[in-house]
Design an enzyme around this catalytic site. Structure first.
Site, PDB file in Angstrom:
ATOM      1  N   HIS A  86      45.703  14.172  31.968  1.00  0.00           N
ATOM      2  CA  HIS A  86      46.843  13.887  30.932  1.00  0.00           C
ATOM      3  C   HIS A  86      47.685  12.821  31.312  1.00  0.00           C
ATOM      4  O   HIS A  86      49.020  12.702  30.872  1.00  0.00           O
ATOM      5  CB  HIS A  86      47.776  15.207  30.903  1.00  0.00           C
ATOM      6  CG  HIS A  86      46.866  16.476  30.617  1.00  0.00           C
ATOM      7  ND1 HIS A  86      46.307  17.078  29.618  1.00  0.00           N
ATOM      8  CD2 HIS A  86      46.423  17.445  31.566  1.00  0.00           C
ATOM      9  CE1 HIS A  86      45.790  18.099  29.712  1.00  0.00           C
ATOM     10  NE2 HIS A  86      45.774  18.366  30.941  1.00  0.00           N
ATOM     11  N   SER A 132      53.768 -15.704  28.449  1.00  0.00           N
ATOM     12  CA  SER A 132      54.582 -15.740  27.149  1.00  0.00           C
ATOM     13  C   SER A 132      55.169 -17.119  26.716  1.00  0.00           C
ATOM     14  O   SER A 132      55.888 -17.459  27.479  1.00  0.00           O
ATOM     15  CB  SER A 132      55.454 -14.373  27.218  1.00  0.00           C
ATOM     16  OG  SER A 132      56.400 -14.719  26.201  1.00  0.00           O
ATOM     17  N   LYS A 139      56.498 -13.163  32.107  1.00  0.00           N
ATOM     18  CA  LYS A 139      55.387 -12.243  31.569  1.00  0.00           C
ATOM     19  C   LYS A 139      54.073 -12.771  32.140  1.00  0.00           C
ATOM     20  O   LYS A 139      53.985 -14.172  32.315  1.00  0.00           O
ATOM     21  CB  LYS A 139      55.319 -12.391  30.391  1.00  0.00           C
ATOM     22  CG  LYS A 139      56.483 -11.519  29.583  1.00  0.00           C
ATOM     23  CD  LYS A 139      56.101  -9.947  29.545  1.00  0.00           C
ATOM     24  CE  LYS A 139      55.147  -9.797  28.432  1.00  0.00           C
ATOM     25  NZ  LYS A 139      55.469  -8.694  27.747  1.00  0.00           N
ATOM     26  N   GLU A 188      42.906  -6.632  27.512  1.00  0.00           N
ATOM     27  CA  GLU A 188      43.237  -6.236  26.087  1.00  0.00           C
ATOM     28  C   GLU A 188      42.085  -6.656  25.071  1.00  0.00           C
ATOM     29  O   GLU A 188      41.874  -5.933  24.144  1.00  0.00           O
ATOM     30  CB  GLU A 188      44.422  -7.086  25.838  1.00  0.00           C
ATOM     31  CG  GLU A 188      45.801  -6.289  26.740  1.00  0.00           C
ATOM     32  CD  GLU A 188      46.997  -7.149  26.467  1.00  0.00           C
ATOM     33  OE1 GLU A 188      47.586  -6.966  25.434  1.00  0.00           O
ATOM     34  OE2 GLU A 188      47.328  -7.823  27.157  1.00  0.00           O
TER      35      GLU A 188
END
Ligand code: ARG
Length: 466
Positions: free
Chosen positions: A165, A286, A292, A299
């Site tokens: 979980h 970024s 970043k 991704e």
């Protein structure tokens, strides 16, 4: 591609009965040469085997065979060096090559299509293409498995929280965690190898749909093209694309596995986890937030999984309402199939490289396991071994965890006397059990996370790969 002009149908190989040319739009709409030209090498390979069989059976002369072979050699060369002129008005790869062959060697070229149809020809080409692609994909999966093993081997003792979980559950080693993906990929190879057997059956000889009235020898063609067998029903041979659907299903599972791993790498890279860093070459920055470092590659792997799932659904939908035998619908099988292969090949390549560049922050992994009371089950097991029924032990430990949580410390940081207030059975030997390493070490059966078991699993895996 030459300029797209409408042509009279009577320039085409199937022209005789048509009186008016197709419009430019229809020509563009029905043509597949833009994408099926990548089948050219397989088309030539299939044509060569077909011509040799025709000659061996006395259906065409040896002179015709020699002319065809020489013409096909030249076409193969022209395609390789980029000199071949693909013409959209000639519809597809098959008609382009056949027209060029006839231009080069005359009537012999026109005899190549004896006892054959584009229907069995295209089915053969796709199977040859897919067989080669499967072999390439299997070897790329094996390379990725090696990269997993190399990383796992360095981390058979590296403690991290195992999750259920996405909550800290029990300590496992990073090596053990990575070996889970080795197992998934091993099954993926099994599925692909099994699919390959059904891909590797020869459709040629089915002709348009009913077979051929010539004394053809399909077994000879199958042997020559390294097919394991022949498709045993001509209608089925030209029409079904279940082998491509099956391959796409295998591909969705491979991508699903890589997508799950990607999701973990993405999580592990966030500052909140800080378990790993990916090499800079797999990340981007970024344009607005200078701090970043985004894990673009994982991704995109996760994102491209959607596209591969889409291709599977596209092929299933393409097939579902087709009456026997061949229908032009099947021309739509190619782009999803090609894109599935291309995406898988690129993804596997990039993944292997990315795994090799992972930096592991062992300290953060261990700290996270400690914070999550990962050894609570070990305390319950300890009490059970001392005679307490497991359910009661579970209750005792839940209370102990609640106490430690309030105190803001780990179970191993409680005093013996504190632990004994929850259960008098606890003795000094408990502290060896409550450590993360002790917990891992105790799961010492095949498939467990004990370092010596993970080492053994890696050894078996290396043997399997060799
Ligand atoms: N380009 C076609 C395909 O990809 C080849 C077969 C066409 N056959 C036909 N009878 N129109 O499926």
């Amino acid at each position: 591609m030459e300029k797209n002009t409408a042509v009279k149908n009577n320039q085409k190989n199937w022209s005789g009965r048509f009186n008016e040319p197709v419009s430019e739009l229809v020509q563009r709409y029905t043509a597949s040469v833009d994408f099926d030209q990548r089948l050219a090498a397989y088309d030539i390979q299939g044509s060569r085997a077909h011509a040799q069989m025709l000659s061996a059976q006395g259906i065409i002369s040896t002179q015709d065979l020699a002319a065809i072979e020489q013409g096909l050699d030249q076409i193969h060369h022209e395609i390789r060096v980029g000199k071949f002129i693909w013409r959209q008005e000639l519809e597809d790869v098959h008609l382009n090559i056949e027209k060029r062959l006839t231009d080069l060697v005359g009537d012999a070229g026109k005899r190549l299509h004896t006892a054959r149809s584009r229907n069995d020809q295209v089915a053969t080409d796709i199977r040859l293409y897919l067989r080669t692609s499967i072999d390439e994909i299997i070897s790329l999966i094996r390379l990725m498995q090696r990269a997993l093993l190399d990383l796992a081997e360095k981390h058979t003792d590296t403690v991290m929280p195992g999750f259920t979980h996405l909550q800290v559950a029990q300590p496992v080693s990073l090596g053990h965690h990575l070996m889970a993906y080795f197992e998934m990929l091993k099954r993926d190879i099994g599925r692909l190898s099994d699919c390959r057997k059904r891909v590797n059956q020869l459709p040629l000889g089915a002709a348009a749909l009913a077979g051929s009235s010539y004394p053809i020898d399909r077994e000879q063609v199958a042997r020559q093209l390294d097919f394991e067998g022949i498709c045993e029903n001509s209608l089925d041979a030209v029409s079904d694309r279940d082998f491509a659907i099956e391959f796409c299903a295998c591909a969705t599972l491979i991508m699903t596995h890589l997508s799950r791993l990607s999701e973990e790498l993405i999580l592990w890279m966030t500052p909140a986890f800080s378990f790993i860093t990916l090499a800079d070459r797999f990340c981007t920055g970024s344009s607005i937030m200078p701090q970043k470092k985004n894990p673009d590659v994982p991704e995109l792997v996760r994102g491209k999984t959607g596209r591969i799932n889409g291709h599977l659904v596209a092929l299933l939908t393409l097939m579902k309402a087709q009456p026997l035998a061949y229908n032009k619908d099947n021309q739509e099988d190619k782009e999803p199939l090609f894109d599935t292969v291309d995406t898988l090949v690129d993804t596997l390549r990039i993944y292997t490289d990315m795994l090799a560049g992972i930096q592991v922050n062992q300290h953060a992994m261990r700290a996270s396991a400690t914070r999550g009371y990962a050894t609570a089950t070990d305390l319950a097991d300890y009490l059970t071994k001392k005679g307490l029924p497991f359910r009661d032990a579970h209750e005792v430990v839940a209370k102990t965890v609640q106490y430690a949580e309030r105190k803001g410390c780990d179970l191993s940081e409680l005093d013996l006397s504190e632990l004994q207030t929850f259960s008098p059975q606890v003795e000094a030997d408990i502290f060896a059990i409550l450590t993360l390493d002790g917990s891992m070490k105790s799961r010492a059966h095949v498939g467990g996370t004990a370092p010596q078991q993970v080492q053994a699993a890696i050894k078996r895996a290396r043997k399997w790969l060799s």
